[in-house]
Scaffold this motif. Sequence first.
Motif, mmCIF file in Angstrom:
data_model
loop_
_atom_site.group_PDB
_atom_site.id
_atom_site.type_symbol
_atom_site.label_atom_id
_atom_site.label_comp_id
_atom_site.label_asym_id
_atom_site.label_seq_id
_atom_site.Cartn_x
_atom_site.Cartn_y
_atom_site.Cartn_z
ATOM 1 N N GLY A 94 12.883 9.844 4.141
ATOM 2 C CA GLY A 94 13.575 8.560 4.208
ATOM 3 C C GLY A 94 13.421 7.765 2.928
ATOM 4 N N SER A 95 13.220 6.474 3.077
ATOM 5 C CA SER A 95 13.127 5.560 1.939
ATOM 6 C C SER A 95 11.794 4.834 1.967
ATOM 7 C CB SER A 95 14.270 4.532 1.973
ATOM 8 O OG SER A 95 15.526 5.172 1.973
ATOM 9 N N CYS A 96 11.431 4.309 0.831
ATOM 10 C CA CYS A 96 10.218 3.507 0.728
ATOM 11 C C CYS A 96 10.447 2.182 1.450
ATOM 12 C CB CYS A 96 9.878 3.278 -0.741
ATOM 13 S SG CYS A 96 8.478 2.168 -1.013
ATOM 14 N N ALA A 97 9.470 1.765 2.281
ATOM 15 C CA ALA A 97 9.619 0.526 3.055
ATOM 16 C C ALA A 97 9.495 -0.716 2.194
ATOM 17 C CB ALA A 97 8.564 0.483 4.161
ATOM 18 N N ILE A 98 9.060 -0.582 0.956
ATOM 19 C CA ILE A 98 8.901 -1.743 0.079
ATOM 20 C C ILE A 98 10.175 -1.984 -0.740
ATOM 21 C CG2 ILE A 98 7.558 -2.726 -1.811
ATOM 22 C CD1 ILE A 98 5.171 -1.118 -0.813
ATOM 23 N N CYS A 99 10.672 -0.953 -1.428
ATOM 24 C CA CYS A 99 11.862 -1.113 -2.275
ATOM 25 C C CYS A 99 13.140 -0.640 -1.592
ATOM 26 C CB CYS A 99 11.679 -0.353 -3.588
ATOM 27 S SG CYS A 99 11.554 1.445 -3.402
ATOM 28 N N LEU A 100 13.004 0.017 -0.431
ATOM 29 C CA LEU A 100 14.154 0.509 0.351
ATOM 30 C C LEU A 100 15.000 1.510 -0.445
ATOM 31 C CD1 LEU A 100 15.317 -2.813 2.064
ATOM 32 C CD2 LEU A 100 13.700 -1.095 2.911
ATOM 33 N N ARG A 101 14.364 2.259 -1.312
ATOM 34 C CA ARG A 101 15.051 3.299 -2.078
ATOM 35 C C ARG A 101 14.478 4.663 -1.711
ATOM 36 N NH1 ARG A 101 15.343 0.802 -8.258
ATOM 37 N NH2 ARG A 101 16.675 -1.019 -7.728
ATOM 38 N N PRO A 102 15.265 5.738 -1.821
ATOM 39 C CA PRO A 102 14.747 7.077 -1.487
ATOM 40 C C PRO A 102 13.573 7.466 -2.389
ATOM 41 C CG PRO A 102 17.151 7.083 -1.639
ATOM 42 C CD PRO A 102 16.700 5.762 -2.173
ATOM 43 N N PHE A 103 12.706 8.289 -1.848
ATOM 44 C CA PHE A 103 11.542 8.711 -2.623
ATOM 45 C C PHE A 103 11.945 9.642 -3.772
ATOM 46 C CE2 PHE A 103 9.441 7.587 1.405
ATOM 47 C CZ PHE A 103 8.417 6.785 0.923
ATOM 48 N N ARG A 104 12.779 10.626 -3.449
ATOM 49 C CA ARG A 104 13.230 11.627 -4.433
ATOM 50 C C ARG A 104 12.013 12.261 -5.118
ATOM 51 N NH1 ARG A 104 18.816 9.153 -7.076
ATOM 52 N NH2 ARG A 104 19.958 9.042 -5.065
ATOM 53 N N ALA A 105 12.020 12.295 -6.457
ATOM 54 C CA ALA A 105 10.923 12.950 -7.170
ATOM 55 C C ALA A 105 9.897 11.962 -7.711
ATOM 56 C CB ALA A 105 11.485 13.785 -8.324
ATOM 57 N N ASP A 106 9.934 10.699 -7.261
ATOM 58 C CA ASP A 106 8.972 9.704 -7.730
ATOM 59 C C ASP A 106 7.603 9.922 -7.091
ATOM 60 O OD1 ASP A 106 11.041 8.561 -9.170
ATOM 61 O OD2 ASP A 106 11.569 7.159 -7.562
ATOM 62 N N ALA A 107 6.598 9.385 -7.746
ATOM 63 C CA ALA A 107 5.227 9.502 -7.231
ATOM 64 C C ALA A 107 5.117 8.799 -5.880
ATOM 65 C CB ALA A 107 4.251 8.912 -8.239
ATOM 66 N N GLN A 108 4.411 9.442 -4.935
ATOM 67 C CA GLN A 108 4.327 8.965 -3.551
ATOM 68 C C GLN A 108 2.866 8.957 -3.117
ATOM 69 O OE1 GLN A 108 6.036 11.723 -0.837
ATOM 70 N NE2 GLN A 108 6.228 10.261 0.852
ATOM 71 N N VAL A 109 2.504 7.939 -2.315
ATOM 72 C CA VAL A 109 1.140 7.833 -1.799
ATOM 73 C C VAL A 109 1.180 7.753 -0.276
ATOM 74 C CG1 VAL A 109 0.157 6.767 -3.859
ATOM 75 C CG2 VAL A 109 1.197 5.328 -2.105
ATOM 76 N N LEU A 110 0.122 8.297 0.343
ATOM 77 C CA LEU A 110 -0.038 8.273 1.794
ATOM 78 C C LEU A 110 -1.249 7.412 2.137
ATOM 79 C CD1 LEU A 110 0.627 9.385 4.675
ATOM 80 C CD2 LEU A 110 -0.942 11.288 4.132
ATOM 81 N N LEU A 111 -1.047 6.453 3.022
ATOM 82 C CA LEU A 111 -2.152 5.593 3.438
ATOM 83 C C LEU A 111 -2.872 6.202 4.645
ATOM 84 C CD1 LEU A 111 -0.515 2.044 3.147
ATOM 85 C CD2 LEU A 111 -1.599 3.463 1.377
ATOM 86 N N SER A 112 -4.045 5.669 4.919
ATOM 87 C CA SER A 112 -4.840 6.169 6.048
ATOM 88 C C SER A 112 -4.200 5.844 7.387
ATOM 89 C CB SER A 112 -6.256 5.577 5.992
ATOM 90 O OG SER A 112 -6.190 4.158 5.980
ATOM 91 N N CYS A 113 -3.206 4.970 7.391
ATOM 92 C CA CYS A 113 -2.476 4.655 8.616
ATOM 93 C C CYS A 113 -1.250 5.541 8.807
ATOM 94 C CB CYS A 113 -2.069 3.182 8.621
ATOM 95 S SG CYS A 113 -1.021 2.713 7.233
ATOM 96 N N SER A 114 -1.088 6.540 7.950
ATOM 97 C CA SER A 114 -0.034 7.559 7.997
ATOM 98 C C SER A 114 1.307 7.064 7.459
ATOM 99 C CB SER A 114 0.164 8.115 9.408
ATOM 100 O OG SER A 114 0.821 7.189 10.243
ATOM 101 N N HIS A 115 1.358 5.905 6.811
ATOM 102 C CA HIS A 115 2.599 5.435 6.216
ATOM 103 C C HIS A 115 2.631 5.797 4.730
ATOM 104 C CE1 HIS A 115 2.536 2.350 9.681
ATOM 105 N NE2 HIS A 115 3.406 3.322 9.966
ATOM 106 N N THR A 116 3.810 6.038 4.213
ATOM 107 C CA THR A 116 3.974 6.463 2.817
ATOM 108 C C THR A 116 4.832 5.452 2.064
ATOM 109 O OG1 THR A 116 5.935 7.788 3.382
ATOM 110 C CG2 THR A 116 3.798 8.906 3.425
ATOM 111 N N TYR A 117 4.534 5.309 0.758
ATOM 112 C CA TYR A 117 5.264 4.383 -0.112
ATOM 113 C C TYR A 117 5.334 4.988 -1.512
ATOM 114 C CZ TYR A 117 3.847 1.208 3.645
ATOM 115 O OH TYR A 117 3.613 0.649 4.878
ATOM 116 N N HIS A 118 6.201 4.383 -2.327
ATOM 117 C CA HIS A 118 6.164 4.703 -3.758
ATOM 118 C C HIS A 118 4.834 4.222 -4.344
ATOM 119 C CE1 HIS A 118 10.795 4.942 -3.986
ATOM 120 N NE2 HIS A 118 10.311 6.141 -4.258
ATOM 121 N N GLU A 119 4.294 5.014 -5.213
ATOM 122 C CA GLU A 119 3.010 4.626 -5.810
ATOM 123 C C GLU A 119 3.149 3.337 -6.616
ATOM 124 O OE1 GLU A 119 -0.604 6.725 -8.362
ATOM 125 O OE2 GLU A 119 1.422 7.565 -8.417
ATOM 126 N N ARG A 120 4.212 3.219 -7.385
ATOM 127 C CA ARG A 120 4.396 2.007 -8.185
ATOM 128 C C ARG A 120 4.707 0.790 -7.304
ATOM 129 N NH1 ARG A 120 9.193 4.916 -9.047
ATOM 130 N NH2 ARG A 120 11.082 3.818 -8.333
#
Length: 219
Positions: free
Chosen positions: A15-41
């Motif tokens: 899907g998309s990052c919940a912060i910037c609402l853009r697709p992840f694609r090949a950008d750096a991605q992080v996983l939190l301990s609550c199982s949610h993922t976001y763009h690293e930047r």
Amino acid sequence: MQVHLQSQARQDSAGSCAICLRPFRADAQVLLSCSHTYHERCLASLERFARQKGGSAAPACPLCRAAAYEKRRIDDAQSLWRHACAARIQAAWRGLQARRAFRALRRLLPPQHPGLRRRWAAEALGDAAAPLVAGVESGAAEVDALFAELDAAAAAAGAVFHQLTSRCPPHGPAVAEAGSLEAATVAANQATVDAFAVSSDLKPTCPCCRAAYARMDLC
């Protein structure tokens, strides 16, 4: 590991990052301990903004508001993006091959619709004439050279003929007095034969077969 499986089960990386609402694609991605993922930047920018606004308060997850989370970098979105790009490339290549096969088949089988049949016949005629046109265009220089050589040969022959007729012009007045093109042509032919006969030291012979002849005027 369990947190990562939960994120994969929800297909968060597709899907998309919940912060910037853009697709992840090949950008750096992080996983939190609550199982949610976001763009690293994006998460780094959010944490920097939270520290500036709240002081020493620990940032919380933007979705579930879980505080004091842990994070680690994952490459799920990059793998999915590479797979999607490869699928698009393969689809484009297969579409190209299918269109080429369809064009080759269409050249062999005429359509049933009258309008399409006329268009098919015009395309077939153009394909058949293309090699001929290319050959004519490539040989244009050679044809021009041939015509130039023919012009030079004709000019040389005219000069020789002028020299022969100037030596012995028995029918010159006939050419001048001829009232029609046919009469002028006959007189010129007679002048040519007479000049050829005078220029030869031996018995005159036919210019084509080299046989001795006795001339008989028909008119």
